[in-house]
Scaffold this motif. Structure first.
Motif, PDB file in Angstrom:
ATOM      1  N   GLN A 172      -0.172  -7.117  12.465  1.00 16.51           N
ATOM      2  CA  GLN A 172      -0.252  -6.989  11.023  1.00 16.51           C
ATOM      3  C   GLN A 172      -1.524  -6.364  10.674  1.00 16.51           C
ATOM      4  O   GLN A 172      -2.531  -6.582  11.416  1.00 16.51           O
ATOM      5  CB  GLN A 172       0.031  -8.568  10.525  1.00 16.51           C
ATOM      6  N   SER A 174      -3.332  -7.648   8.623  1.00 14.85           N
ATOM      7  CA  SER A 174      -4.087  -8.797   8.163  1.00 14.85           C
ATOM      8  C   SER A 174      -5.296  -8.789   9.283  1.00 14.85           C
ATOM      9  O   SER A 174      -6.401  -9.562   8.821  1.00 14.85           O
ATOM     10  CB  SER A 174      -3.330  -9.892   8.300  1.00 14.85           C
ATOM     11  N   ARG A 198       5.711  -4.471  16.677  1.00 17.80           N
ATOM     12  CA  ARG A 198       6.182  -5.722  16.823  1.00 17.80           C
ATOM     13  C   ARG A 198       7.641  -5.514  17.789  1.00 17.80           C
ATOM     14  O   ARG A 198       8.312  -4.246  17.336  1.00 17.80           O
ATOM     15  CB  ARG A 198       6.785  -6.512  15.883  1.00 17.80           C
ATOM     16  N   ASP A 200      10.704  -5.708  17.928  1.00 19.08           N
ATOM     17  CA  ASP A 200      11.779  -5.962  16.855  1.00 19.08           C
ATOM     18  C   ASP A 200      12.520  -4.853  16.522  1.00 19.08           C
ATOM     19  O   ASP A 200      12.148  -3.602  16.280  1.00 19.08           O
ATOM     20  CB  ASP A 200      10.823  -6.486  15.651  1.00 19.08           C
ATOM     21  N   HIS A 205      14.605  -3.569  10.771  1.00 20.32           N
ATOM     22  CA  HIS A 205      13.350  -3.923  11.613  1.00 20.32           C
ATOM     23  C   HIS A 205      13.083  -2.611  12.536  1.00 20.32           C
ATOM     24  O   HIS A 205      14.157  -2.370  13.270  1.00 20.32           O
ATOM     25  CB  HIS A 205      13.440  -5.091  12.449  1.00 20.32           C
ATOM     26  N   SER A 206      11.794  -2.228  12.525  1.00 25.72           N
ATOM     27  CA  SER A 206      11.459  -1.160  13.707  1.00 25.72           C
ATOM     28  C   SER A 206      10.356  -1.839  14.561  1.00 25.72           C
ATOM     29  O   SER A 206       9.418  -2.382  14.018  1.00 25.72           O
ATOM     30  CB  SER A 206      11.088   0.106  12.832  1.00 25.72           C
ATOM     31  N   PHE A 209       5.923  -0.039  12.266  1.00 27.63           N
ATOM     32  CA  PHE A 209       6.124  -0.016  11.190  1.00 27.63           C
ATOM     33  C   PHE A 209       4.888   0.028  10.443  1.00 27.63           C
ATOM     34  O   PHE A 209       3.937   0.163  11.166  1.00 27.63           O
ATOM     35  CB  PHE A 209       7.534  -0.965  10.542  1.00 27.63           C
ATOM     36  N   GLN A 211       2.376  -1.218   7.174  1.00 24.66           N
ATOM     37  CA  GLN A 211       2.126  -2.431   6.107  1.00 24.66           C
ATOM     38  C   GLN A 211       0.761  -2.028   5.537  1.00 24.66           C
ATOM     39  O   GLN A 211       0.094  -0.769   5.745  1.00 24.66           O
ATOM     40  CB  GLN A 211       1.712  -3.551   7.050  1.00 24.66           C
ATOM     41  N   GLU A 213      -2.165  -3.957   3.083  1.00 27.55           N
ATOM     42  CA  GLU A 213      -2.780  -5.350   3.053  1.00 27.55           C
ATOM     43  C   GLU A 213      -3.542  -5.234   1.861  1.00 27.55           C
ATOM     44  O   GLU A 213      -4.290  -4.263   1.769  1.00 27.55           O
ATOM     45  CB  GLU A 213      -3.577  -5.734   4.297  1.00 27.55           C
ATOM     46  N   GLY A 285       4.397 -10.941   2.154  1.00 22.24           N
ATOM     47  CA  GLY A 285       3.843 -12.327   2.054  1.00 22.24           C
ATOM     48  C   GLY A 285       2.515 -12.178   1.504  1.00 22.24           C
ATOM     49  O   GLY A 285       1.881 -11.138   1.304  1.00 22.24           O
ATOM     50  N   GLY A 310       0.432  -8.789   1.681  1.00 18.13           N
ATOM     51  CA  GLY A 310       0.885  -7.713   2.816  1.00 18.13           C
ATOM     52  C   GLY A 310       2.489  -7.338   2.522  1.00 18.13           C
ATOM     53  O   GLY A 310       3.046  -8.450   2.512  1.00 18.13           O
ATOM     54  N   ARG A 315      10.036  -1.121   3.939  1.00 14.28           N
ATOM     55  CA  ARG A 315      10.762  -1.673   3.065  1.00 14.28           C
ATOM     56  C   ARG A 315      10.941  -1.485   1.758  1.00 14.28           C
ATOM     57  O   ARG A 315      11.890  -1.549   1.063  1.00 14.28           O
ATOM     58  CB  ARG A 315      10.459  -3.368   3.555  1.00 14.28           C
ATOM     59  N   MET A 326      16.761   1.657   8.213  1.00  9.60           N
ATOM     60  CA  MET A 326      15.496   1.976   8.496  1.00  9.60           C
ATOM     61  C   MET A 326      15.417   3.300   9.586  1.00  9.60           C
ATOM     62  O   MET A 326      14.039   3.774   9.378  1.00  9.60           O
ATOM     63  CB  MET A 326      14.640   0.905   9.216  1.00  9.60           C
TER      64      MET A 326
HETATM   65  C1  FA5 Z   1       2.891 -10.540   7.680  1.00 12.11           C
HETATM   66  O1  FA5 Z   1       2.727  -9.664   8.435  1.00 12.11           O
HETATM   67  C2  FA5 Z   1       1.732 -11.027   6.888  1.00 12.11           C
HETATM   68  N1  FA5 Z   1       0.518 -10.516   7.633  1.00 12.11           N
HETATM   69  C3  FA5 Z   1       1.854 -10.662   5.502  1.00 12.11           C
HETATM   70  C4  FA5 Z   1       0.715 -11.616   4.840  1.00 12.11           C
HETATM   71  C5  FA5 Z   1      -0.437 -10.904   4.469  1.00 12.11           C
HETATM   72  C6  FA5 Z   1       0.749 -12.718   4.476  1.00 12.11           C
HETATM   73  C7  FA5 Z   1      -1.607 -11.568   3.777  1.00 12.11           C
HETATM   74  C8  FA5 Z   1      -0.142 -13.505   3.646  1.00 12.11           C
HETATM   75  C9  FA5 Z   1      -1.374 -12.638   3.460  1.00 12.11           C
HETATM   76  P1  FA5 Z   1       5.257 -10.669   7.697  1.00 12.11           P
HETATM   77  O2  FA5 Z   1       5.630 -10.937   9.069  1.00 12.11           O
HETATM   78  O3  FA5 Z   1       6.546 -11.304   6.909  1.00 12.11           O
HETATM   79  O4  FA5 Z   1       3.957 -10.939   7.215  1.00 12.11           O
HETATM   80  O5  FA5 Z   1       5.780  -8.831   7.440  1.00 12.11           O
HETATM   81  C10 FA5 Z   1       5.418  -8.447   6.186  1.00 12.11           C
HETATM   82  C11 FA5 Z   1       6.366  -7.301   5.870  1.00 12.11           C
HETATM   83  O6  FA5 Z   1       6.503  -6.486   6.636  1.00 12.11           O
HETATM   84  C12 FA5 Z   1       7.942  -8.103   5.780  1.00 12.11           C
HETATM   85  O7  FA5 Z   1       8.060  -8.499   4.278  1.00 12.11           O
HETATM   86  C13 FA5 Z   1       8.570  -6.687   6.036  1.00 12.11           C
HETATM   87  O8  FA5 Z   1       8.662  -6.186   4.674  1.00 12.11           O
HETATM   88  C14 FA5 Z   1       7.844  -5.963   7.058  1.00 12.11           C
HETATM   89  N2  FA5 Z   1       8.308  -6.114   8.372  1.00 12.11           N
HETATM   90  C15 FA5 Z   1       8.131  -7.184   8.858  1.00 12.11           C
HETATM   91  N3  FA5 Z   1       8.670  -6.751  10.358  1.00 12.11           N
HETATM   92  C16 FA5 Z   1       8.954  -5.759  10.329  1.00 12.11           C
HETATM   93  C17 FA5 Z   1       9.660  -4.616  11.227  1.00 12.11           C
HETATM   94  N4  FA5 Z   1       9.907  -5.093  12.650  1.00 12.11           N
HETATM   95  N5  FA5 Z   1      10.152  -3.510  10.912  1.00 12.11           N
HETATM   96  C18 FA5 Z   1       9.860  -2.946   9.347  1.00 12.11           C
HETATM   97  N6  FA5 Z   1       8.939  -3.944   8.471  1.00 12.11           N
HETATM   98  C19 FA5 Z   1       8.873  -5.219   8.862  1.00 12.11           C
END
Ligand code: FA5
Length: 342
Positions: A172, A174, A198, A200, A205-206, A209, A211, A213, A285, A310, A315, A326
């Protein structure tokens, strides 16, 4: 043979060989045959050793004259041939400016790049700075400092690729929050895009991917400020009618934690296939930075509060462009990619 005879013979030989020559390259080869280190004239010069000393000066003169004559002859011929060759080359390379051009197809930005650029421009407009953390992280930044110690059950939420006992591919963005808060004192307003990993893999899910933040730390911030910022950003990226909704959730590093939903921009909230009939779509999130995380970064939680958000870039791209798998974002198929003109 008498040297004078030999000289005459060489002169004759040269005249004959160069008579019909048409290329400067062939001329050069012939020149080497006579003037090169092992060429005929050089050999003659070497033979001077065998000439009786009293004849050497006159012999030397004759040989030097031969050499000079030969050099001048070849230089002159070479200049002539090169000029002909150049003219021929120019004639062949002549450009007809009236000919139709060869079309070069337009490139197109990858949907991830389009979304990333759009998000960056929205948040830079709100006064955010960009921070890019490393993709290879240690356990401390990715988990422990984010209030997720070794035996914390939340570690199971993100299947991690470990490289060594303490080294992993960040799960992440984060992780960047800690790196920023360790080095920068509030007020902080950071946007941190990047790849995360991850274990996944399915249609949504990939294993790799992207993110994005956002982290804001300052005096007196509340969940309302987070919602205000989210409202602003969601309207800019999905359209001015789109609303946001915060749903209770859990992340170890935020308290309270929320899931961020946007009203379905396809059906306007009535319920459709895209929002699975709920009228809402989850985009990421968020939450108020947990006071334990602030304390760990030497920021006084009684003086400062912060919020973080984040989201997954793929997505957002899938939602915005109506992409249902995806995998399409990672296969590099130009038939798919060329539909996205930025
Ligand atoms: C997080 O990773 C938290 N770090 C987010 C966060 C940041 C929370 C700051 C609070 C404060 P999560 O695991 O839900 O949260 O992942 C965030 C987003 O990443 C998801 O909503 C989704 O859009 C994307 N995501 C998660 N896993 C995958 C994946 N395997 N492939 C593609 N997108 C993904």
């Amino acid at each position: 043979m008498d040297v004078k005879e030999k000289i005459k013979q060489i002169e004759k030989q040269i005249e004959e060989t160069v008579k019909d020559i048409e290329s400067s390259q062939t001329l050069l080869e012939i020149k080497m045959k006579f003037l090169g280190k092992t060429g005929e004239i050089s050999s003659l010069m070497k033979n001077m050793r065998d000439v009786p000393p009293e004849e050497r000066p006159s012999m030397g003169k004759l040989l030097n004259a031969l050499r000079q004559w030969t050099e001048e002859k070849f230089d002159k011929l070479e200049a002539g041939l090169k000029s002909i060759e150049l003219k021929k080359k120019y004639a062949e390379e002549k450009i007809d400016v009236t000919m139709p051009g060869i079309p070069v197809p337009d490139g197109a930005y990858h949907p991830n790049t389009l979304i990333t650029n759009e998000l960056i421009s929205i948040f830079l407009g709100m006064g955010f700075e960009i921070f890019e953390g490393p993709e290879i992280e240690n356990d401390y930044y990715n988990f422990t400092a984010l209030n997720t110690p070794q035996d914390h059950p939340a570690r199971d939420m993100q299947d991690t690729f470990y490289l060594a006992e303490n080294l992993l591919l960040r799960t992440q963005t984060s992780a960047g929050q800690i790196r920023v808060m360790e080095t920068k004192k509030p007020p902080i307003k950071i946007l941190s895009p990047g790849k995360v990993y991850r274990s996944d893999d399915d249609a949504t899910h990939s294993p790799m991917f992207s993110q994005m933040e956002m982290l804001v730390v300052d005096k007196g911030l509340t969940l309302c400020d987070l919602q205000g910022m989210l409202d602003e950003f969601v309207k800019k990226i999905f359209g001015s009618d789109v609303k946001t909704r915060l749903r209770p959730s859990y992340f170890p590093f935020t308290e309270p934690s929320v899931e961020v939903d946007v009203s379905c921009f396809e059906c306007g909230g009535k319920g459709c296939r895209l929002c699975k009939g709920t009228g809402w779509i989850e985009v990421g999130g968020a939450g108020m930075v947990n006071r334990r995380v602030l304390e760990g970064c030497n920021i006084d939680p009684d003086e400062y509060t912060g919020f973080a958000f984040g989201l997954g870039i793929e997505r957002i791209a899938m939602l915005k462009y109506g992409i249902n798998n995806m995998k399409l974002l990672f296969e590099g198929d130009t038939r798919f990619l060329k539909q996205f003109k930025g």
